[in-house]
Design an enzyme around this catalytic site. Structure first.
Site, PDB file in Angstrom:
ATOM      1  N   SER A  57       2.992   0.615   5.925  1.00 29.99           N
ATOM      2  CA  SER A  57       4.094   1.016   6.827  1.00 29.99           C
ATOM      3  C   SER A  57       5.266   0.039   7.177  1.00 29.99           C
ATOM      4  O   SER A  57       6.406   0.436   7.209  1.00 29.99           O
ATOM      5  CB  SER A  57       3.930   1.812   8.164  1.00 29.99           C
ATOM      6  N   SER A  66       0.971  -1.309  -0.065  1.00 26.56           N
ATOM      7  CA  SER A  66      -0.030   0.087   0.063  1.00 26.56           C
ATOM      8  C   SER A  66       0.873   1.195   0.157  1.00 26.56           C
ATOM      9  O   SER A  66       1.698   1.408   0.889  1.00 26.56           O
ATOM     10  CB  SER A  66      -0.890   0.046   1.204  1.00 26.56           C
ATOM     11  N   HIS A  91      -8.651   0.198  -3.534  1.00 25.55           N
ATOM     12  CA  HIS A  91      -9.484   0.105  -2.275  1.00 25.55           C
ATOM     13  C   HIS A  91     -10.340   1.332  -1.996  1.00 25.55           C
ATOM     14  O   HIS A  91      -9.486   2.425  -1.549  1.00 25.55           O
ATOM     15  CB  HIS A  91      -8.532  -0.345  -1.037  1.00 25.55           C
ATOM     16  N   MET A 144     -12.256   3.678  -0.118  1.00 26.70           N
ATOM     17  CA  MET A 144     -12.959   4.224   1.130  1.00 26.70           C
ATOM     18  C   MET A 144     -13.920   5.479   1.028  1.00 26.70           C
ATOM     19  O   MET A 144     -13.522   6.619   1.396  1.00 26.70           O
ATOM     20  CB  MET A 144     -12.044   4.375   2.351  1.00 26.70           C
ATOM     21  N   MET A 181      -9.415   7.889  -0.346  1.00 22.54           N
ATOM     22  CA  MET A 181     -10.126   8.383   0.828  1.00 22.54           C
ATOM     23  C   MET A 181     -10.903   9.515   0.370  1.00 22.54           C
ATOM     24  O   MET A 181     -10.493  10.366   0.022  1.00 22.54           O
ATOM     25  CB  MET A 181      -9.379   8.352   1.997  1.00 22.54           C
ATOM     26  N   GLY A 205      -0.312   2.708   9.681  1.00 24.47           N
ATOM     27  CA  GLY A 205       0.569   2.763  10.992  1.00 24.47           C
ATOM     28  C   GLY A 205      -0.182   2.263  12.094  1.00 24.47           C
ATOM     29  O   GLY A 205       0.273   2.536  13.392  1.00 24.47           O
ATOM     30  N   ASP A 207      -5.904  -5.984   5.341  1.00 21.43           N
ATOM     31  CA  ASP A 207      -5.325  -4.971   5.314  1.00 21.43           C
ATOM     32  C   ASP A 207      -5.390  -4.109   6.630  1.00 21.43           C
ATOM     33  O   ASP A 207      -6.073  -3.947   7.189  1.00 21.43           O
ATOM     34  CB  ASP A 207      -6.324  -3.969   4.453  1.00 21.43           C
ATOM     35  N   MET A 260     -10.477  -5.883   6.777  1.00 18.94           N
ATOM     36  CA  MET A 260      -9.671  -4.642   7.529  1.00 18.94           C
ATOM     37  C   MET A 260      -9.343  -5.210   8.967  1.00 18.94           C
ATOM     38  O   MET A 260     -10.196  -5.584   9.610  1.00 18.94           O
ATOM     39  CB  MET A 260     -10.464  -3.385   7.699  1.00 18.94           C
ATOM     40  N   HIS A 263      -1.370  -1.583  -4.049  1.00 19.92           N
ATOM     41  CA  HIS A 263      -2.445  -1.179  -3.513  1.00 19.92           C
ATOM     42  C   HIS A 263      -2.615   0.458  -3.253  1.00 19.92           C
ATOM     43  O   HIS A 263      -1.817   1.079  -2.655  1.00 19.92           O
ATOM     44  CB  HIS A 263      -2.466  -1.910  -1.847  1.00 19.92           C
ATOM     45  N   ASP A 292      -5.048   3.389  -2.060  1.00 21.89           N
ATOM     46  CA  ASP A 292      -5.943   3.700  -0.835  1.00 21.89           C
ATOM     47  C   ASP A 292      -6.870   5.068  -1.216  1.00 21.89           C
ATOM     48  O   ASP A 292      -5.961   6.090  -1.149  1.00 21.89           O
ATOM     49  CB  ASP A 292      -5.371   3.694   0.618  1.00 21.89           C
ATOM     50  N   GLY A 338      -8.671   4.236   7.432  1.00 18.55           N
ATOM     51  CA  GLY A 338      -8.654   5.750   7.401  1.00 18.55           C
ATOM     52  C   GLY A 338      -7.172   6.204   7.450  1.00 18.55           C
ATOM     53  O   GLY A 338      -6.755   7.365   7.005  1.00 18.55           O
TER      54      GLY A 338
HETATM   55  C1  DX5 Z   1      -5.932   2.041   5.807  1.00 15.15           C
HETATM   56  C2  DX5 Z   1      -5.513   1.516   4.429  1.00 15.15           C
HETATM   57  C3  DX5 Z   1      -4.339   0.587   4.408  1.00 15.15           C
HETATM   58  C4  DX5 Z   1      -2.940   1.494   4.901  1.00 15.15           C
HETATM   59  C5  DX5 Z   1      -2.262   0.274   5.628  1.00 15.15           C
HETATM   60  O1  DX5 Z   1      -7.241   2.515   5.992  1.00 15.15           O
HETATM   61  O2  DX5 Z   1      -6.769   0.913   4.023  1.00 15.15           O
HETATM   62  O3  DX5 Z   1      -4.111   0.088   3.227  1.00 15.15           O
HETATM   63  O4  DX5 Z   1      -2.191   1.717   4.175  1.00 15.15           O
HETATM   64  O5  DX5 Z   1      -1.349   0.605   6.356  1.00 15.15           O
HETATM   65  P1  DX5 Z   1      -0.531  -0.307   7.390  1.00 15.15           P
HETATM   66  O6  DX5 Z   1       0.164  -1.335   6.716  1.00 15.15           O
HETATM   67  O7  DX5 Z   1       0.566   0.629   7.768  1.00 15.15           O
HETATM   68  O8  DX5 Z   1      -1.545  -0.447   8.367  1.00 15.15           O
HETATM   69 ZN    ZN Z   2      -6.528  -0.325   1.846  1.00 17.17          ZN
END
Ligand code: DX5
Ligand code: ZN
Length: 219
Positions: A202, A9, A67, A69, A38, A149, A179, A141, A34, A36, A146
């Site tokens: 991360s 991601s 993905h 959101m 938002m 880390g 994820d 999830m 990936h 993300d 959102g």
């Molecule tokens: C969070 C995202 C994830 C995020 C994961 O809402 O959907 O894809 O980037 O990051 P880590 O691996 O740092 O939890």
């Molecule tokens: Zn994601």
């Protein structure tokens, strides 16, 4: 361990050196990437969107695992198809009406994309069951969506196993993706529980030894 797909991601990658980051992922052996998305409504943050994907997609052969959101995914399916999404995953929590959820899946398929549905940590696994026959991927999830880390929620393992059992029982060809908070330890547990795809943010992008840490995920 069975073969697992790693979908890095880029949410927390170094955007000033995006080309290098994509090169790093590719050289390490990843086959997916990936994205993300938002919208500041479904989740509190705003991140990248379809125009970003459109700029990046032509420059990589990695499978674009997107993905979204966003509060009203139906509105954006066409834009993401045009931007180059290959797997398009929206959230089950966005619509109350089963009809609208089915409509969204069908629209994704009508653009020849693979369709995925994601579940927040508190959404019951049973809620996805009516749609399983139509899906290519379910994204569990393992943190609240959102931001990157966050710490992996261990109860996700039971959820993965439950879903895997149902997929096997019905002999469906669906990928289970996980994820949030994935590292070498939590990732291995997810795969043991039945996950096929690990979305990793991360752990990889904050690593000082990317290649080595990547290898730990797949061993
Ligand atoms: C969070 C995202 C994830 C995020 C994961 O809402 O959907 O894809 O980037 O990051 P880590 O691996 O740092 O939890
Ligand atoms: Zn994601």
């Amino acid at each position: 361990m069975k073969k697992v797909i790693i979908s890095p991601s880029i949410l927390n990658c170094d955007y000033l050196h995006l080309a290098n980051e994509i090169e790093k992922i590719t050289a390490a052996g990843a086959s997916w990437m990936h994205f993300d998305v938002m919208d500041g409504h479904f989740v509190p943050n705003i991140s990248i969107g379809n125009l970003f994907l459109e700029k990046v997609a032509p420059h990589t052969k990695l499978v674009k695992d997107v993905h979204i959101m966003v509060r009203d995914p139906l509105k954006f399916i066409e834009q993401f198809a045009k931007a180059g999404a290959e797997y398009l995953t929206f959230h089950l929590e966005t619509y109350r009406s089963a009809q609208k959820i089915k409509e969204t899946i069908d629209l994704i398929h009508s653009y020849n994309m693979k369709a995925g549905i994601s579940l927040k940590p508190h959404t019951k696994i049973e809620k996805i069951l009516p749609y399983l026959d139509r899906l290519d991927l379910v994204l569990i999830m393992s943190v609240n969506p959102g931001q990157g880390g966050q710490l992996f929620l261990p109860e996700s393992l039971i959820r993965i196993a439950k879903l895997k059992k149902e997929i096997n029982k019905r002999q469906l060809n669906i990928l289970i993706s996980v994820d949030g908070g994935i590292n070498e330890h939590t990732g291995a547990k997810c795969v043991e529980s039945g996950a096929d795809v690990l979305v990793v943010g991360s752990y990889l992008f904050k690593s000082n030894d990317f290649e080595n840490d990547y290898r730990k995920l797949i061993k």
